[in-house]
Design an enzyme around this catalytic site. Structure first.
Site, PDB file in Angstrom:
ATOM      1  N   ASP A  96       0.784  -1.329   0.035  1.00 26.81           N
ATOM      2  CA  ASP A  96       0.178  -0.178   0.072  1.00 26.81           C
ATOM      3  C   ASP A  96       0.794   1.231   0.025  1.00 26.81           C
ATOM      4  O   ASP A  96       0.377   2.382   0.529  1.00 26.81           O
ATOM      5  CB  ASP A  96      -0.796   0.030   1.419  1.00 26.81           C
ATOM      6  CG  ASP A  96      -0.039  -0.184   2.277  1.00 26.81           C
ATOM      7  OD1 ASP A  96       1.149  -0.188   2.432  1.00 26.81           O
ATOM      8  OD2 ASP A  96      -0.687  -0.816   3.537  1.00 26.81           O
ATOM      9  N   GLU A 118      -0.290  -8.971  -0.934  1.00 25.63           N
ATOM     10  CA  GLU A 118      -0.973  -8.721   0.512  1.00 25.63           C
ATOM     11  C   GLU A 118      -2.182  -7.714  -0.016  1.00 25.63           C
ATOM     12  O   GLU A 118      -2.138  -6.608   0.638  1.00 25.63           O
ATOM     13  CB  GLU A 118       0.104  -7.924   1.191  1.00 25.63           C
ATOM     14  CG  GLU A 118       0.022  -7.600   2.624  1.00 25.63           C
ATOM     15  CD  GLU A 118       0.859  -6.923   3.546  1.00 25.63           C
ATOM     16  OE1 GLU A 118       0.804  -5.514   3.317  1.00 25.63           O
ATOM     17  OE2 GLU A 118       1.830  -7.330   4.017  1.00 25.63           O
ATOM     18  N   GLU A 132      -1.818   5.195   3.028  1.00 30.54           N
ATOM     19  CA  GLU A 132      -1.938   3.769   2.760  1.00 30.54           C
ATOM     20  C   GLU A 132      -3.208   3.203   2.351  1.00 30.54           C
ATOM     21  O   GLU A 132      -3.369   2.304   1.634  1.00 30.54           O
ATOM     22  CB  GLU A 132      -1.339   3.082   3.617  1.00 30.54           C
ATOM     23  CG  GLU A 132       0.339   3.201   3.824  1.00 30.54           C
ATOM     24  CD  GLU A 132       0.853   4.422   4.515  1.00 30.54           C
ATOM     25  OE1 GLU A 132      -0.228   5.086   5.080  1.00 30.54           O
ATOM     26  OE2 GLU A 132       1.896   4.655   4.713  1.00 30.54           O
ATOM     27  N   HIS A 205       7.391   5.652  12.295  1.00 27.72           N
ATOM     28  CA  HIS A 205       7.682   6.242  11.126  1.00 27.72           C
ATOM     29  C   HIS A 205       6.316   6.852  10.525  1.00 27.72           C
ATOM     30  O   HIS A 205       6.380   7.563   9.667  1.00 27.72           O
ATOM     31  CB  HIS A 205       8.319   5.547  10.127  1.00 27.72           C
ATOM     32  CG  HIS A 205       7.567   4.573   9.458  1.00 27.72           C
ATOM     33  ND1 HIS A 205       6.653   4.740   8.323  1.00 27.72           N
ATOM     34  CD2 HIS A 205       7.401   3.000   9.701  1.00 27.72           C
ATOM     35  CE1 HIS A 205       5.950   3.466   8.156  1.00 27.72           C
ATOM     36  NE2 HIS A 205       6.436   2.652   9.121  1.00 27.72           N
ATOM     37  N   ARG A 207       3.421   8.413   8.423  1.00 26.33           N
ATOM     38  CA  ARG A 207       3.201   9.962   8.229  1.00 26.33           C
ATOM     39  C   ARG A 207       2.184  10.590   9.259  1.00 26.33           C
ATOM     40  O   ARG A 207       2.331  11.746   9.734  1.00 26.33           O
ATOM     41  CB  ARG A 207       2.726   9.781   6.895  1.00 26.33           C
ATOM     42  CG  ARG A 207       3.315  10.827   5.846  1.00 26.33           C
ATOM     43  CD  ARG A 207       2.894  10.743   4.460  1.00 26.33           C
ATOM     44  NE  ARG A 207       4.232  10.310   3.821  1.00 26.33           N
ATOM     45  CZ  ARG A 207       4.927  11.135   2.998  1.00 26.33           C
ATOM     46  NH1 ARG A 207       4.496  12.279   3.000  1.00 26.33           N
ATOM     47  NH2 ARG A 207       5.957  10.498   2.351  1.00 26.33           N
ATOM     48  N   HIS A 238      14.036   5.588  11.756  1.00 22.87           N
ATOM     49  CA  HIS A 238      13.843   5.477  10.448  1.00 22.87           C
ATOM     50  C   HIS A 238      14.653   6.516   9.678  1.00 22.87           C
ATOM     51  O   HIS A 238      15.106   7.435  10.543  1.00 22.87           O
ATOM     52  CB  HIS A 238      12.526   5.991  10.269  1.00 22.87           C
ATOM     53  CG  HIS A 238      11.764   5.673   8.997  1.00 22.87           C
ATOM     54  ND1 HIS A 238      12.122   6.677   7.920  1.00 22.87           N
ATOM     55  CD2 HIS A 238      10.901   4.688   8.374  1.00 22.87           C
ATOM     56  CE1 HIS A 238      11.447   6.352   6.826  1.00 22.87           C
ATOM     57  NE2 HIS A 238      10.746   5.290   6.918  1.00 22.87           N
TER      58      HIS A 238
HETATM   59  C1  UD1 Z   1       7.148   5.022   3.246  1.00 23.17           C
HETATM   60  C2  UD1 Z   1       5.416   4.588   3.049  1.00 23.17           C
HETATM   61  C3  UD1 Z   1       4.827   3.821   3.935  1.00 23.17           C
HETATM   62  C4  UD1 Z   1       5.836   2.755   4.615  1.00 23.17           C
HETATM   63  C5  UD1 Z   1       7.092   3.189   4.828  1.00 23.17           C
HETATM   64  C6  UD1 Z   1       7.979   2.060   5.352  1.00 23.17           C
HETATM   65  C7  UD1 Z   1       4.350   6.000   1.455  1.00 23.17           C
HETATM   66  C8  UD1 Z   1       3.440   7.116   1.073  1.00 23.17           C
HETATM   67  N1  UD1 Z   1       4.810   5.659   2.507  1.00 23.17           N
HETATM   68  O1  UD1 Z   1       6.917   5.747   4.270  1.00 23.17           O
HETATM   69  O2  UD1 Z   1       3.579   3.344   3.590  1.00 23.17           O
HETATM   70  O3  UD1 Z   1       5.125   2.300   5.904  1.00 23.17           O
HETATM   71  O4  UD1 Z   1       7.569   3.747   3.961  1.00 23.17           O
HETATM   72  O5  UD1 Z   1       9.086   2.535   6.114  1.00 23.17           O
HETATM   73  O6  UD1 Z   1       4.536   5.238   0.371  1.00 23.17           O
HETATM   74  N2  UD1 Z   1      14.549   8.392   3.823  1.00 23.17           N
HETATM   75  C9  UD1 Z   1      16.085   8.291   3.576  1.00 23.17           C
HETATM   76  N3  UD1 Z   1      16.591   6.994   3.052  1.00 23.17           N
HETATM   77  C10 UD1 Z   1      15.722   5.946   2.982  1.00 23.17           C
HETATM   78  C11 UD1 Z   1      14.312   6.014   3.425  1.00 23.17           C
HETATM   79  C12 UD1 Z   1      13.837   7.383   3.828  1.00 23.17           C
HETATM   80  O7  UD1 Z   1      16.560   9.188   3.790  1.00 23.17           O
HETATM   81  O8  UD1 Z   1      16.188   4.757   2.672  1.00 23.17           O
HETATM   82  C13 UD1 Z   1      14.037   9.667   4.262  1.00 23.17           C
HETATM   83  C14 UD1 Z   1      13.923  10.447   3.131  1.00 23.17           C
HETATM   84  O9  UD1 Z   1      14.012  11.964   3.525  1.00 23.17           O
HETATM   85  C15 UD1 Z   1      12.416  10.593   2.493  1.00 23.17           C
HETATM   86  C16 UD1 Z   1      11.890  10.277   3.945  1.00 23.17           C
HETATM   87  O10 UD1 Z   1      12.625   9.590   4.573  1.00 23.17           O
HETATM   88  O11 UD1 Z   1      12.178  11.619   1.939  1.00 23.17           O
HETATM   89  C17 UD1 Z   1      10.481   9.663   4.035  1.00 23.17           C
HETATM   90  O12 UD1 Z   1      10.295   8.562   2.976  1.00 23.17           O
HETATM   91  P1  UD1 Z   1       8.918   8.230   2.202  1.00 23.17           P
HETATM   92  O13 UD1 Z   1       8.989   6.896   1.357  1.00 23.17           O
HETATM   93  O14 UD1 Z   1       8.270   9.589   1.793  1.00 23.17           O
HETATM   94  O15 UD1 Z   1       8.034   7.866   3.560  1.00 23.17           O
HETATM   95  P2  UD1 Z   1       8.104   6.773   4.512  1.00 23.17           P
HETATM   96  O16 UD1 Z   1       7.495   7.538   6.118  1.00 23.17           O
HETATM   97  O17 UD1 Z   1       9.274   6.152   4.716  1.00 23.17           O
HETATM   98  N1  UDP Z   2      12.792  -3.402   9.771  1.00 31.97           N
HETATM   99  C1  UDP Z   2      13.935  -3.635   9.383  1.00 31.97           C
HETATM  100  N2  UDP Z   2      15.140  -2.693   9.874  1.00 31.97           N
HETATM  101  C2  UDP Z   2      14.795  -1.739  10.976  1.00 31.97           C
HETATM  102  C3  UDP Z   2      13.508  -1.742  11.361  1.00 31.97           C
HETATM  103  C4  UDP Z   2      12.566  -2.384  10.676  1.00 31.97           C
HETATM  104  O1  UDP Z   2      14.484  -4.749   8.698  1.00 31.97           O
HETATM  105  O2  UDP Z   2      15.516  -1.122  11.323  1.00 31.97           O
HETATM  106  C5  UDP Z   2      11.924  -4.289   9.158  1.00 31.97           C
HETATM  107  C6  UDP Z   2      10.840  -5.081   9.806  1.00 31.97           C
HETATM  108  O3  UDP Z   2      11.202  -6.439  10.529  1.00 31.97           O
HETATM  109  C7  UDP Z   2       9.592  -5.288   8.948  1.00 31.97           C
HETATM  110  C8  UDP Z   2       9.868  -3.834   8.060  1.00 31.97           C
HETATM  111  O4  UDP Z   2      11.209  -3.542   8.248  1.00 31.97           O
HETATM  112  O5  UDP Z   2       9.822  -6.296   8.123  1.00 31.97           O
HETATM  113  C9  UDP Z   2       8.670  -3.082   8.356  1.00 31.97           C
HETATM  114  O6  UDP Z   2       8.944  -1.566   7.698  1.00 31.97           O
HETATM  115  P1  UDP Z   2       8.582  -0.432   8.448  1.00 31.97           P
HETATM  116  O7  UDP Z   2       8.044  -0.445   9.811  1.00 31.97           O
HETATM  117  O8  UDP Z   2       9.542   0.582   7.689  1.00 31.97           O
HETATM  118  O9  UDP Z   2       7.052  -0.268   7.205  1.00 31.97           O
HETATM  119  P2  UDP Z   2       5.675  -0.903   7.489  1.00 31.97           P
HETATM  120  O10 UDP Z   2       5.601  -2.276   7.732  1.00 31.97           O
HETATM  121  O11 UDP Z   2       5.080   0.009   8.685  1.00 31.97           O
HETATM  122  O12 UDP Z   2       5.249  -0.503   6.158  1.00 31.97           O
END
Ligand code: UD1
Ligand code: UDP
Length: 372
Positions: A96, A118, A132, A205, A207, A238
């Site tokens: 999602d 999923e 999501e 993490h 939003r 995160h």
């Molecule tokens: C995204 C997904 C969320 C999922 C989450 C898992 C959307 C809108 N959100 O949210 O559904 O649960 O991923 O973690 O699709 N960043 C880095 N390096 C990385 C990853 C993130 O620097 O490897 C930072 C960047 O500044 C980026 C910010 O995190 O802009 C947010 O990342 P983003 O993918 O927009 O949102 P998440 O909160 O990670």
């Molecule tokens: N996870 C990981 N390293 C971390 C934190 C989480 O590998 O430092 C894994 C965790 O085991 C799970 C997945 O990331 O499988 C969950 O990701 P996240 O919480 O970012 O996203 P969501 O599941 O909420 O979409």
């Protein structure tokens, strides 16, 4: 030979779909292409490396503090050119995220069928989780194959009018991943630091929790940890700078909380397996911890993981500081209530979801997964 394009972009999608890529690559009737949007960069690369998956296409779209507009528009346009080049018979997406939604939309515009892994998770609250819930409902409108992880997810899809023939109950692929990651003899310096104290595992993490809700969540956790020297907390943080600012502020000077950089999936599953209790707003962790008998306090107002709630291993605590503080304290002080929550159960799968999905794509017979 059928051409299958698998598209994903974030850490959780990668963790849950890489085991499927590995399974699909064993099937001689299929030609598999992998495209990553890199909505996440470092956190995605960590997973690709863990599973040894090398993408054929890397769209590299991530920007610091990216907006939903940034992700959606970039993925929509960039995936289009990959679709034009590969001309797949089927595109597989997961869950999602904005990558998932925008890829599905791109496929729809190109009239290419989509298989949704999923599928069918719902809160029916369009703003929670945000965005999501919208993303997954929208994908279900156009998906041809719906790989529902549980019977409950199938019921949701049927209620929404999806045809029974398009829905397959497979179990969640994350349980397949756990089969490979968790080891009895696992060691890590952070776990040595915890020693014989109770390990409290934290992640956050979402939003909709950014800003004030996150301050409340972290303040509650800090108060409990300060009052319970028998606990030590580990928080793999995160990479979102907005999350990091709040966490470093609220946990400053707290010796019994270690904030560490994101850990790889092998470490993460082993940390969870060793935990006493987990506090999180993550989706995936709500599925993993019940497998280890680790109670989860879910710092959100809604969940789509009712199976864990019904089994008693998850408890929704919202983002109110006093409520989180009281519930967390209560579980630490009340062994009976803790024991009730820590019954290991696995309502999410048997570890064979990837095999089922690959069989279905190849047009073979499959036996639906049944929880118990
Ligand atoms: C995204 C997904 C969320 C999922 C989450 C898992 C959307 C809108 N959100 O949210 O559904 O649960 O991923 O973690 O699709 N960043 C880095 N390096 C990385 C990853 C993130 O620097 O490897 C930072 C960047 O500044 C980026 C910010 O995190 O802009 C947010 O990342 P983003 O993918 O927009 O949102 P998440 O909160 O990670
Ligand atoms: N996870 C990981 N390293 C971390 C934190 C989480 O590998 O430092 C894994 C965790 O085991 C799970 C997945 O990331 O499988 C969950 O990701 P996240 O919480 O970012 O996203 P969501 O599941 O909420 O979409």
């Amino acid at each position: 030979m059928k051409k299958i394009l698998v598209v994903f972009g974030t850490r959780p999608e990668a963790i849950k779909i890489c085991p499927l890529v590995l399974e699909l690559r064993k099937r001689s009737s299929l030609k598999i292409y992998v495209c990553v949007t890199a909505q996440h960069r470092q956190m995605l690369d960590q997973v690709l490396e863990s599973f040894g998956v090398e993408p054929d296409y890397d769209l590299n779209i991530m920007k610091d503090s990216q907006s939903l507009f940034d992700i959606t528009s970039n993925v929509l346009n960039e995936v289009r050119s990959v679709l034009n080049t590969v001309e797949p018979d089927l595109v597989l997406i997961h869950g999602d995220t904005s990558t998932t939604f925008a890829t599905a939309l791109s496929c729809f515009y190109c009239k290419i069928p989509v298989g949704h892994v999923e599928a069918g998770l719902r809160t029916y609250n369009i703003y929670s989780p945000y965005p999501e819930e919208f993303n997954r409902e929208a994908v279900s409108l156009l998906s041809k194959y719906n790989f529902a992880p549980t019977p409950l997810a199938k019921e949701n899809l049927l209620r929404e009018g999806k045809s029974a023939e398009s829905i397959f109950v497979t179990g969640n692929t994350v349980i397949d991943a756990i089969k490979y990651t968790v080891r009895d003899d696992y060691r890590h310096p952070e776990l040595d630091w915890v020693g014989d104290k109770k390990l409290i595992f934290i992640t956050a993490h979402r939003r909709e929790n950014l800003g004030e809700p996150m301050h409340h969540m972290f303040r509650a956790i800090r108060r409990v940890i300060d009052e319970h020297p028998e606990c030590k907390a580990i928080y793999p943080i995160h990479l979102n700078p907005i999350v990091r600012e709040v966490a470093y502020f609220e946990f400053r000077g707290c010796e019994n909380i270690h904030i560490i950089e994101p850990i790889d999936v092998f470490d993460c599953h082993n940390f969870e397996a060793r935990s006493y209790l987990c506090l999180t707003d993550s989706g995936g962790i709500q599925e993993e911890c019940p497998s280890f008998g680790v109670p989860v306090l879910v710092m959100r107002d809604t969940t789509e993981r009712y199976e864990g709630l019904n089994a008693g291993t998850l408890k929704l605590v919202g983002t109110n500081e006093e409520y989180i503080y009281k519930t967390f304290n209560f579980l630490l002080d009340n062994k009976e209530a803790y024991d009730k929550m820590s019954q290991a159960c696995n309502p999410y799968g048997d570890g064979n979801a990837c095999e089922r999905i690959a069989d279905i794509i190849e047009g073979k017979e499959y036996t639906p997964w049944k929880p118990w």
